[in-house]
Design a protein around this motif. Structure first.
Motif, PDB file in Angstrom:
ATOM      1  N   GLY B 186      30.660  49.525  27.351  1.00  0.00           N
ATOM      2  CA  GLY B 186      30.355  48.094  27.316  1.00  0.00           C
ATOM      3  C   GLY B 186      31.431  47.299  26.604  1.00  0.00           C
ATOM      4  N   LEU B 187      31.899  47.836  25.493  1.00  0.00           N
ATOM      5  CA  LEU B 187      32.935  47.163  24.722  1.00  0.00           C
ATOM      6  C   LEU B 187      34.195  46.974  25.563  1.00  0.00           C
ATOM      7  CD1 LEU B 187      33.493  48.164  21.057  1.00  0.00           C
ATOM      8  CD2 LEU B 187      35.443  47.639  22.435  1.00  0.00           C
ATOM      9  N   ASN B 188      34.562  48.032  26.270  1.00  0.00           N
ATOM     10  CA  ASN B 188      35.747  47.980  27.119  1.00  0.00           C
ATOM     11  C   ASN B 188      35.615  46.903  28.188  1.00  0.00           C
ATOM     12  OD1 ASN B 188      38.268  49.149  27.435  1.00  0.00           O
ATOM     13  ND2 ASN B 188      37.425  51.220  27.578  1.00  0.00           N
ATOM     14  N   PHE B 189      34.462  46.859  28.840  1.00  0.00           N
ATOM     15  CA  PHE B 189      34.265  45.873  29.918  1.00  0.00           C
ATOM     16  C   PHE B 189      34.350  44.456  29.376  1.00  0.00           C
ATOM     17  CE2 PHE B 189      33.841  49.109  32.652  1.00  0.00           C
ATOM     18  CZ  PHE B 189      32.607  49.504  33.147  1.00  0.00           C
ATOM     19  N   ILE B 190      33.719  44.219  28.234  1.00  0.00           N
ATOM     20  CA  ILE B 190      33.701  42.863  27.702  1.00  0.00           C
ATOM     21  C   ILE B 190      35.116  42.369  27.429  1.00  0.00           C
ATOM     22  CG2 ILE B 190      33.110  41.526  25.643  1.00  0.00           C
ATOM     23  CD1 ILE B 190      30.458  42.939  25.604  1.00  0.00           C
ATOM     24  N   VAL B 191      35.897  43.191  26.743  1.00  0.00           N
ATOM     25  CA  VAL B 191      37.247  42.749  26.399  1.00  0.00           C
ATOM     26  C   VAL B 191      38.094  42.608  27.653  1.00  0.00           C
ATOM     27  CG1 VAL B 191      39.322  43.284  25.086  1.00  0.00           C
ATOM     28  CG2 VAL B 191      37.103  43.788  24.126  1.00  0.00           C
ATOM     29  N   THR B 192      37.944  43.552  28.571  1.00  0.00           N
ATOM     30  CA  THR B 192      38.729  43.486  29.817  1.00  0.00           C
ATOM     31  C   THR B 192      38.421  42.217  30.588  1.00  0.00           C
ATOM     32  OG1 THR B 192      38.591  45.892  29.946  1.00  0.00           O
ATOM     33  CG2 THR B 192      39.296  44.724  31.931  1.00  0.00           C
ATOM     34  N   ILE B 193      37.142  41.911  30.732  1.00  0.00           N
ATOM     35  CA  ILE B 193      36.766  40.744  31.531  1.00  0.00           C
ATOM     36  C   ILE B 193      37.218  39.453  30.852  1.00  0.00           C
ATOM     37  CG2 ILE B 193      34.790  39.471  32.446  1.00  0.00           C
ATOM     38  CD1 ILE B 193      33.419  42.208  32.848  1.00  0.00           C
ATOM     39  N   ILE B 210      31.249  41.576  38.736  1.00  0.00           N
ATOM     40  CA  ILE B 210      31.840  41.482  37.399  1.00  0.00           C
ATOM     41  C   ILE B 210      30.892  40.772  36.454  1.00  0.00           C
ATOM     42  CG2 ILE B 210      33.790  40.630  36.056  1.00  0.00           C
ATOM     43  CD1 ILE B 210      34.638  42.790  37.895  1.00  0.00           C
ATOM     44  N   TRP B 211      30.298  39.691  36.888  1.00  0.00           N
ATOM     45  CA  TRP B 211      29.310  39.004  36.053  1.00  0.00           C
ATOM     46  C   TRP B 211      28.193  39.965  35.652  1.00  0.00           C
ATOM     47  CZ3 TRP B 211      29.233  34.420  33.669  1.00  0.00           C
ATOM     48  CH2 TRP B 211      30.097  33.401  34.113  1.00  0.00           C
ATOM     49  N   ALA B 212      27.731  40.738  36.612  1.00  0.00           N
ATOM     50  CA  ALA B 212      26.637  41.672  36.322  1.00  0.00           C
ATOM     51  C   ALA B 212      27.065  42.694  35.283  1.00  0.00           C
ATOM     52  CB  ALA B 212      26.187  42.372  37.603  1.00  0.00           C
ATOM     53  N   HIS B 213      28.291  43.183  35.400  1.00  0.00           N
ATOM     54  CA  HIS B 213      28.731  44.180  34.430  1.00  0.00           C
ATOM     55  C   HIS B 213      29.011  43.566  33.078  1.00  0.00           C
ATOM     56  CE1 HIS B 213      28.804  46.926  37.758  1.00  0.00           C
ATOM     57  NE2 HIS B 213      28.983  47.903  36.882  1.00  0.00           N
ATOM     58  N   TYR B 214      29.396  42.324  33.064  1.00  0.00           N
ATOM     59  CA  TYR B 214      29.580  41.645  31.786  1.00  0.00           C
ATOM     60  C   TYR B 214      28.240  41.515  31.071  1.00  0.00           C
ATOM     61  CZ  TYR B 214      30.942  38.158  28.353  1.00  0.00           C
ATOM     62  OH  TYR B 214      31.168  37.489  27.175  1.00  0.00           O
ATOM     63  N   ALA B 215      27.232  41.053  31.792  1.00  0.00           N
ATOM     64  CA  ALA B 215      25.909  40.914  31.188  1.00  0.00           C
ATOM     65  C   ALA B 215      25.383  42.271  30.724  1.00  0.00           C
ATOM     66  CB  ALA B 215      24.938  40.280  32.183  1.00  0.00           C
ATOM     67  N   THR B 216      25.582  43.293  31.564  1.00  0.00           N
ATOM     68  CA  THR B 216      25.145  44.638  31.187  1.00  0.00           C
ATOM     69  C   THR B 216      25.832  45.084  29.908  1.00  0.00           C
ATOM     70  OG1 THR B 216      24.925  45.168  33.520  1.00  0.00           O
ATOM     71  CG2 THR B 216      24.958  47.016  31.992  1.00  0.00           C
ATOM     72  N   SER B 217      27.116  44.791  29.792  1.00  0.00           N
ATOM     73  CA  SER B 217      27.871  45.224  28.614  1.00  0.00           C
ATOM     74  C   SER B 217      27.370  44.541  27.350  1.00  0.00           C
ATOM     75  CB  SER B 217      29.355  44.918  28.804  1.00  0.00           C
ATOM     76  OG  SER B 217      29.819  45.558  29.968  1.00  0.00           O
TER      77      SER B 217
END
Lengths: 270, 566, 109
Positions: B186-193, B210-217
């Motif tokens: 989750g941390l990785n996705f947030i910073v990447t996005i 991408i929005w969905a994975h950001y929210a999930t993260s």
């Protein structure tokens, strides 16, 4: 078809081609040092967020028990913990944060000697904190306050009956009744008080123990950046490990800023 | 990477292999190149292997459960063994399959591709997260080898801490470790996005995946640490017997439930949100229409993530929580259904007047929409205090969450597997087999779980291995459905594996889909793009409608594809 | 959330500059607040004791975050993240106490 434009060589942002003049500290998947640095900072803050929730679950549980047996927790805190040592430790930790801030500042300005000096001071104070904590733990051990078979409430001047968690008399009656659970699990008020006293110390040791574990990790990180700083590894354009260690260290300080009143200042007035 | 790509390089040079360009699969051979990789695409595949193993472990447990439940009396296994079976099923499926599934496989693989980045922000942390998953998995297997756990995947106290004679600690520690895997992802996705989107890729030009994975993260990093500390407290109480949650020692077992569900409820949103992201990608492509209400779709996933954190008490309506607390949680549980409903309406509106092609991914996506709706609506019966009193701990709850976790999430996962299989492997899967499996999964799923709604409504409790004889017919139907479902799950394992050797090569964009991941080769090169793309428009550029709610597209001259692209 | 075609924010953060003097001032404030929290704990304020103690601790936390951790001069995103975690902790504690404080309130439970 999607309309993303494939840029020509001249129009596109830096494609990471080799042969350009790179800062040797730039990781391959980043476009430039600024992106790398802000990513590291955001990543560290996200991680600190997870740490807040990690400690937070523990603190939330402690708060629940404190509010459902306030007098017991008050007595346990006042008579079981050494508020002087706790206060000294708070000053030590705050000072270490100050030195860490100076160390990071020295990273910004590229002052290698100051980096080393302030990191050493931070380490010294962190270690002192741990030593004093060790003294506290030893004291508590001698007072039989370690939860388990040898736990004793003698030192604690406990109230005889638990005060009801809510103020009204009607609820007081109900909660005295609710101390009886199933018929085979009847807990007398005296037993309840003793149990909650032990509960205080379960949380005290776990919370301060977890904090101590994070201090050890923090000291490890400080040692690592100290070695890097001594080698002159940091420049004003790259001192990220130092900065990130600083963030971590300040976070540990913040945790203690909350643990101190939660554990040591429960009922000083009584 | 070079600054221009005009011609393929000469044979034997950098980027060449047997006369072909190297891709991420062929760039580096040997087991160490996989076990020490920091390439997000390879890590996605490593995860795919791991979670598939655990899916079948959990599936084996489910098989034994359904076999036992064919008869009203307990005859195949003993009661304690049955407890261990449903615990294994729950632990394996939630912690080791559902929570990682789409994010760890497809999030890892696709997030950098979809936003035009070369990798995730922290590639080494990404590899670490897979190793943590593996270590957690090993601990879970250890607990299995030590005889299993019989507490249920929810580890309720004081049974798990004071009375259970099973291997609770290894299992709890396995879940603890795998939680950190989740946090790092989750941390990785947030910073990447936030930080690594390609030039021109503004927030409202990102795909909904991408929005969905950001929210999930967000859920992953804010929720998981709480279950981590809870499992530590559980271990502490079990080892030291100090009565943190045990009422006989002054503790409150409901505190454990608060702590546990504070994470485990948002965890179910971790399980569903990535699936919703997948569905948005598939539905748009196979109806040739942009998504309806892009901004509301983006806002809805954020709303689900945030509101999902304030409803956990609906798991504790009958446990001893205060009535007032129950009322607050009940109300909020109704509120959290609203953004989910918005998403269903918007997918439906996206489908409206679309031009469909019923390829396998679309079949799974359509199944998702229907089954998610049923699962979601039945959740409302459980959110309502009055009806939950009767249905708590019955098969109604079991059916409800399986409709979402299996009917929705697993189908979204399978849809994603089929949709992005050509991108990941460069091969197409056999379409007929794909359709057949999708159909078997859909039919088998409904036959398995719909009877369970009726069983629960009639009062059959969950986690029981014997039941009154009048429930047998429905149980047999359910087991029959499960056998069909099992075939539906096994077939892709076979034909997808075979496709790696025997199927035709897929081009970069076999679906004619819109998205940056389709702009690069199949399989992609190691660093994803030969040049960093510059984005000038939003996602979902399809012929049957104008994208709206996205950032405007700027006029652009068509650029010729550089030679050398396949 | 910009609508332009500029790349994602890559600029460095420190536009203002926090110097050693500021650190010393903040340190002094932290020590002062610590003294204040001890003094407040010596008086019986009933339920307010806890709130005052947590309030003072929160102020100390904010000072450390803003100055020692440089959030004062960082971009909005960092600020949002540092606030969000604390907010989530409040949700946890609030939700727990929402149960424990209301037990017995509605007849029967």
């Amino acid at each position: 078809m999607a309309e993303t434009a494939h840029a020509t060589a001249t129009a596109h942002a830096h494609g990471g081609g080799h042969g350009h003049a790179h800062d040797p500290n730039l990781a391959h998947h980043f476009e430039d040092m600024g992106q790398q640095r802000t990513s590291a900072t955001l990543g560290m803050w996200a991680f600190l967020g997870t740490e807040v929730m990690f400690f937070g679950g523990l603190i939330g549980s402690y708060i629940v028990y404190r509010f459902t047996s306030p007098d017991v927790f008050g007595a346990a805190s006042k008579y079981g913990l050494n508020v002087w040592l706790g206060t000294i430790n708070t000053v030590i930790l705050l000072t270490s944060s100050l030195f860490m801030a100076f160390a990071v500042h020295a990273g910004e300005t590229g002052d290698r000697k100051a980096q080393v000096r302030y990191l050493l001071l931070t380490m010294a104070l962190g270690t002192l904190f741990m030593v004093i904590k060790g003294f506290e733990y030893r004291e508590e051990y001698h007072e039989h306050l370690i939860p388990g078979p040898h736990f004793s409430t003698e030192a604690l001047h406990l109230p005889e009956e638990p005060a009801p968690p809510t103020a009204s008399a009607e609820h007081a009656h109900e909660s005295a009744e609710t101390l009886k659970t199933a018929s085979f699990l009847t807990v007398t008020p005296v037993q309840f008080v003793r149990q909650r006293a032990q509960m205080f110390f379960v949380f005290y040791f776990f919370m301060t123990g977890l904090h101590l574990l994070h201090m050890v990790i923090g000291l490890g990180l400080v040692t690592w950046v100290l070695i890097l700083a001594r080698r002159g590894r940091f420049t004003p354009s790259y001192y990220t490990p130092l900065e990130m260690t600083g963030l971590y260290w300040h976070f540990i300080d913040i945790v203690w800023v909350f643990l101190y009143p939660l554990l040591y200042l429960v009922a000083l007035h009584k | 990477m070079s600054a221009t790509v005009e011609e393929p390089r000469g044979g034997g040079g950098d980027g060449e292999y047997r006369g072909e360009r190297k891709n991420y699969l062929t760039d580096g051979y040997g087991i160490l190149s996989w076990l020490l990789t920091t390439d997000h695409k390879r890590i996605g595949l490593l995860y795919m292997v791991s979670i598939t193993i655990f899916f079948f472990v959990g599936g084996a447990a489910a098989t034994l459960i359904r076999l036992e439940l064919m008869t009203p009396s307990g005859d195949i296994v003993q009661a304690e063994t049955y407890n261990k079976l449903f615990t294994l099923h729950g632990v394996a499926m939630t912690f080791f399959f559902l929570i990682p599934s789409i994010p760890a496989v497809f999030g890892n693989f696709l997030v950098p591709l979809m936003i035009g980045a070369k990798d995730l922000a922290f590639p080494k942390l990404n590899l670490l997260s897979w190793y943590l998953y593996t270590i957690g998995g090993v601990l879970a297997v250890v607990s299995l080898l030590l005889g299993g756990v019989d507490t249920g995947w929810t580890f309720y106290v004081p049974y798990s801490t004071m009375f259970s004679n099973s291997a609770v600690i290894p299992a709890a520690m396995g879940a603890f470790v795998v939680g950190f895997s989740s946090i790092l992802t989750g941390l990785n996705f947030i910073v990447t996005i936030h930080k690594m989107r390609a030039p021109g890729m503004t927030w409202f030009r990102m795909p909904l995946f991408i929005w969905a994975h950001y929210a999930t993260s967000l859920i992953m990093i804010l929720g998981t640490p709480v279950v981590s500390i809870t499992l530590l407290l559980l271990a502490l109480e079990r080892v030291f017997r100090v009565g943190i949650f045990d009422p006989a020692l002054g503790g409150d077992p409901i505190l454990f439930q608060h702590l546990f569900w504070f994470y485990s409820h948002p965890a179910v949103y971790i399980m569903i949100l990535p699936g919703m992201g997948v569905i948005s990608e598939i539905v748009t492509c196979f109806s040739r229409r942009p998504v309806f209400g892009y901004r509301f779709m983006a806002g809805a996933v954020l709303a689900i993530a945030i509101f999902g954190f304030v409803v956990w008490g609906h798991h504790m309506f009958v446990s001893g929580q205060s009535m007032y607390g129950g009322m607050v949680f009940s109300f909020l549980s109704f509120v959290v259904a609203i953004p989910s409903a918005v998403k269903v309406f918007n997918w439906t509106a996206t489908l409206y007047k679309g031009s469909f092609s019923f390829d396998t991914p679309m079949l799974y996506a359509l199944g998702f929409i229907g089954l998610f709706t049923i699962g979601g609506l039945t959740g409302l019966f459980l959110a309502s205090l009055a009806t939950d009193v009767h249905m708590h701990d019955t098969y109604f709850v079991v059916a409800h969450f399986h409709y979402i976790m299996v009917g929705a999430t697993v189908m979204a996962y399978l849809g994603a597997v089929h949709f992005w299989w050509p991108k990941m492997t460069g091969k197409m899967y056999p379409e007929l087999w794909g359709k057949l499996s999708a159909l078997l999964v859909f039919v088998g799923f409904n036959l398995t779980f719909f009877p369970q709604f009726v069983l629960g409504y009639l009062g059959m409790p969950r986690r029981y291995y014997q039941y009154p004889p009048e429930f047998q017919v429905l149980n047999v139907m359910s087991t029959a459905g499960a056998s069909i479902l099992a075939v539906g799950y096994l077939l892709p394992l076979i034909y997808l594996t075979i496709s790696l050797w025997f199927e035709r090569d897929a081009g970069p964009n076999p679906w004619d889909a819109s998205g940056l991941e389709w702009e690069t080769t199949s399989p992609p090169p190691k660093f994803n793009f030969d040049e960093t793309p510059v984005v000038t428009g939003g996602p979902y550029v399809y012929p049957l409608g104008e994208p709206e709610g996205q950032d405007e597209r700027l006029p652009v001259e068509p650029q010729p594809l550089p030679a050398g692209r396949s | 959330m910009s609508q332009t075609v500029t790349p994602t924010a890559r600029h460095d953060h420190a536009e203002g500059h926090i110097g050693p003097r500021t650190y010393l001032v903040i340190f002094g404030a932290l020590l002062g607040l610590m003294a204040l929290t001890i003094v407040a704990a010596l008086f019986d304020l009933g339920a307010a004791n806890f709130i005052v103690a947590m309030g003072i601790a929160s102020v100390k936390m904010v000072l450390i975050i803003l100055y020692f951790m440089h959030v004062r001069y960082s971009d909005k995103l960092t600020w949002v993240f540092s606030v969000a975690a604390f907010l989530w902790l409040l949700i946890l504690v609030g939700g727990f106490l929402n149960d424990y404080f209301t037990r017995g309130l509605v007849a029967g439970r």
